[in-house]
Design an enzyme around this catalytic site. Structure first.
Site, PDB file in Angstrom:
ATOM      1  N   ARG A  38      -4.098  -8.397  -3.930  1.00  0.00           N
ATOM      2  CA  ARG A  38      -2.855  -8.782  -4.586  1.00  0.00           C
ATOM      3  C   ARG A  38      -3.174  -9.629  -5.938  1.00  0.00           C
ATOM      4  O   ARG A  38      -2.652 -10.693  -6.149  1.00  0.00           O
ATOM      5  CB  ARG A  38      -2.030  -9.709  -3.572  1.00  0.00           C
ATOM      6  CG  ARG A  38      -1.613  -8.924  -2.591  1.00  0.00           C
ATOM      7  CD  ARG A  38      -0.089  -8.390  -2.913  1.00  0.00           C
ATOM      8  NE  ARG A  38       0.537  -7.953  -1.784  1.00  0.00           N
ATOM      9  CZ  ARG A  38       1.726  -8.233  -1.148  1.00  0.00           C
ATOM     10  NH1 ARG A  38       2.290  -9.312  -1.515  1.00  0.00           N
ATOM     11  NH2 ARG A  38       2.341  -7.815   0.015  1.00  0.00           N
ATOM     12  N   ARG A  42       2.552 -12.930  -8.298  1.00  0.00           N
ATOM     13  CA  ARG A  42       3.199 -13.996  -8.522  1.00  0.00           C
ATOM     14  C   ARG A  42       2.575 -15.403  -9.076  1.00  0.00           C
ATOM     15  O   ARG A  42       3.077 -16.283  -9.672  1.00  0.00           O
ATOM     16  CB  ARG A  42       4.320 -14.540  -7.492  1.00  0.00           C
ATOM     17  CG  ARG A  42       5.688 -13.774  -7.563  1.00  0.00           C
ATOM     18  CD  ARG A  42       6.336 -13.746  -6.173  1.00  0.00           C
ATOM     19  NE  ARG A  42       5.209 -13.388  -5.139  1.00  0.00           N
ATOM     20  CZ  ARG A  42       5.712 -13.299  -3.697  1.00  0.00           C
ATOM     21  NH1 ARG A  42       6.787 -13.392  -3.512  1.00  0.00           N
ATOM     22  NH2 ARG A  42       4.778 -12.653  -2.883  1.00  0.00           N
ATOM     23  N   ARG A  51       8.504 -10.082 -14.281  1.00  0.00           N
ATOM     24  CA  ARG A  51       9.545 -10.039 -13.039  1.00  0.00           C
ATOM     25  C   ARG A  51      10.814 -10.710 -13.390  1.00  0.00           C
ATOM     26  O   ARG A  51      11.906 -10.379 -12.709  1.00  0.00           O
ATOM     27  CB  ARG A  51       8.850 -10.745 -11.800  1.00  0.00           C
ATOM     28  CG  ARG A  51       7.879  -9.693 -11.260  1.00  0.00           C
ATOM     29  CD  ARG A  51       8.759  -8.680 -10.373  1.00  0.00           C
ATOM     30  NE  ARG A  51       9.212  -9.215  -9.011  1.00  0.00           N
ATOM     31  CZ  ARG A  51      10.425  -9.353  -8.773  1.00  0.00           C
ATOM     32  NH1 ARG A  51      11.172  -9.095  -9.541  1.00  0.00           N
ATOM     33  NH2 ARG A  51      10.936 -10.115  -7.436  1.00  0.00           N
ATOM     34  N   ASP A  87       3.133  -0.606  -4.385  1.00  0.00           N
ATOM     35  CA  ASP A  87       3.198  -1.237  -3.087  1.00  0.00           C
ATOM     36  C   ASP A  87       3.127  -0.195  -1.961  1.00  0.00           C
ATOM     37  O   ASP A  87       3.064   1.051  -2.338  1.00  0.00           O
ATOM     38  CB  ASP A  87       4.731  -1.738  -3.045  1.00  0.00           C
ATOM     39  CG  ASP A  87       4.667  -2.746  -1.913  1.00  0.00           C
ATOM     40  OD1 ASP A  87       4.213  -3.787  -1.947  1.00  0.00           O
ATOM     41  OD2 ASP A  87       5.230  -2.294  -0.772  1.00  0.00           O
ATOM     42  N   TYR A 165       7.106  -0.948   9.293  1.00  0.00           N
ATOM     43  CA  TYR A 165       8.154  -1.287   8.815  1.00  0.00           C
ATOM     44  C   TYR A 165       9.314  -0.232   8.889  1.00  0.00           C
ATOM     45  O   TYR A 165      10.419  -0.735   8.716  1.00  0.00           O
ATOM     46  CB  TYR A 165       7.857  -1.242   7.056  1.00  0.00           C
ATOM     47  CG  TYR A 165       7.041  -1.980   6.526  1.00  0.00           C
ATOM     48  CD1 TYR A 165       7.664  -3.731   6.318  1.00  0.00           C
ATOM     49  CD2 TYR A 165       5.534  -2.433   6.739  1.00  0.00           C
ATOM     50  CE1 TYR A 165       6.951  -4.629   5.906  1.00  0.00           C
ATOM     51  CE2 TYR A 165       4.783  -3.453   6.406  1.00  0.00           C
ATOM     52  CZ  TYR A 165       5.500  -4.570   5.920  1.00  0.00           C
ATOM     53  OH  TYR A 165       4.798  -5.791   5.782  1.00  0.00           O
TER      54      TYR A 165
END
Ligand code: CP3
Length: 366
Positions: A38, A42, A51, A87, A165
């Site tokens: 990652r 962010r 974003r 992703d 998921y």
């Protein structure tokens, strides 16, 4: 694999900064290669700025934007590998699941799998059609990375982590519904895993063909299972996916968390480099693996929120445990946290290079 084929890119330009690829093959390096899971995200203001304008799926599905985000950490830090910005969840969309990233909630699947009929209805589309945006982003990123000669990692979620998921409808703590299907209806479970392993294997292979020089197989949540369940319900399917991906002829990183009790099984399923989190010492993990495996990890991501001397001490301890053995790729044991100070990332990357250069057998090159 021969060294020459590993050091030359599949298309045009040679990899100049080859220590990551060399470590993947357990070849000697000038200094320990480092990248961070990652690494685009962010914690970087450049990412947050983008974003503010675009949704995460919008970035992922616009090759130019995905490429730009892929390059952000490469431009900011002295990293040894880039990872394509994507992703693990978009492959589920092409299978018929309705994915959304909700603000503050993480991913949501609006039509989670509940019945045998739901599993039967899943499609297994050609990734060149359903995931062409990521394949395109890989081609663009390879061009962009050529000047610096930095290799590019492609990736996919593994069948179990994707199934969790698809069944839970989002993130989960105890995987009650996922394990419920696995323990309660084995034929349906295996049908689902067969479909997922085909999709994952073909997607990884397509990424290698598009130019990804290493592939990472993310089975992030597989440590929630017992070794016996892993062996029976997961291993054959992960192996199948990895067998397909291997046709791409690039090294494969097999990553999971909480896998200290099943590293041997993870290796048995396949992969050239085994990911380890921080629940096990690096050297202990290595001893559990058959010879020839490279190892990636194993700093606790929370460490990067600590004062610098503490980060340095813990990084040094991991490098001391690696002891200059060929085949160590320094990384966190899981993804970087959003509140990580950028300056700590810069210092970590530089410190790994400086400290480990002294531990290698051959002198550092420029
Ligand atoms: O490593 C990289 O820099 C490449 C990009 C990447 C992302 N997700 C971008 C992302 C990679 C490799 C992933 C993998 C991924 N995605 C995993 C496996 C690795 C892991 O961390 O275990 C998983 C389980 C996911 C699913 C996922 N994506 C979740 C649960 C979330 C929400 C939680 C969170 O961290 O916000 C995401 C969103 C996501 N994927 C973000 C990024 C940068 C942050 C969301 C944002 O920008 O709003």
């Amino acid at each position: 694999m021969e060294m020459t084929s590993s050091l030359l890119s599949s298309s045009s330009s040679p990899v100049v900064r080859d220590r990551f690829l060399r470590a993947c093959h357990c070849e000697p390096v000038d200094t320990t290669p480092v990248w961070l899971m990652r690494q685009a995200g962010r914690y970087m203001s450049e990412y947050r700025a983008l974003r503010a304008k675009y949704g995460i799926l919008e970035i992922i599905k616009t090759p130019e934007l995905a490429c730009e985000v892929t390059m952000q950490p490469i431009n900011a830090f002295d990293l040894d590998a880039a990872i394509i910005f994507a992703d693990i969840l978009p492959p589920l969309e092409g299978m018929g699941l309705n994915l959304e990233f909700q603000k503050g909630e993480g991913p949501v699947i609006h039509n989670p799998l509940r019945t045998r009929a739901d599993v039967e209805a899943l499609r297994t589309p050609d990734p060149k059609e359903s995931l062409s945006f990521t394949l395109e982003a890989i081609k663009l990123s390879r061009e962009r990375l050529a000047a610096a000669g930095i290799p590019l990692i492609g990736f996919s979620g593994a069948p179990f982590t994707l199934a969790s998921y698809a069944i839970e409808g989002g993130s989960s703590r105890s995987y009650v519904l996922t394990k419920g299907l696995m323990m309660g209806d084995a034929p349906t479970w295996h049908l689902l895993m067969e479909k997922l392993s085909a999709v994952v294997g073909n997607y990884l292979l397509a990424q290698a063909e598009a130019g990804a020089q290493v592939l990472q197989f993310f089975d992030s949540w597989v440590g929630a299972l017992s070794p016996a369940d892993y062996r029976e319900y997961i291993l054959p399917h992960s192996r199948h996916a990895i067998e397909i991906a291997k046709q791409g002829n690039v090294p494969i990183i097999h990553f999971g968390t909480n896998t200290s009790g099943m590293l041997d099984l993870i290796q048995e399923a396949g992969g050239d480099i085994i990911g380890v989190d921080w629940h096990i010492d690096l050297d202990t993990a290595w001893k559990q693996l058959k010879p020839g495996a490279a190892v990636q990890g194993n700093l606790d991501p929370v460490t990067l929120l600590a004062p610098w001397p503490e980060i340095q001490k813990r990084t040094q301890e991991i490098l001391d445990r690696a002891a200059g053995r060929p085949g160590h790729i320094f990384n966190l044991g899981h993804g970087i946290l959003p509140n990580t100070p950028v300056d700590n990332v810069r210092r970590l990357v530089d410190f790994v290079h400086e400290y480990s250069a002294a531990k290698q057998n051959i002198p550092p090159t420029a």
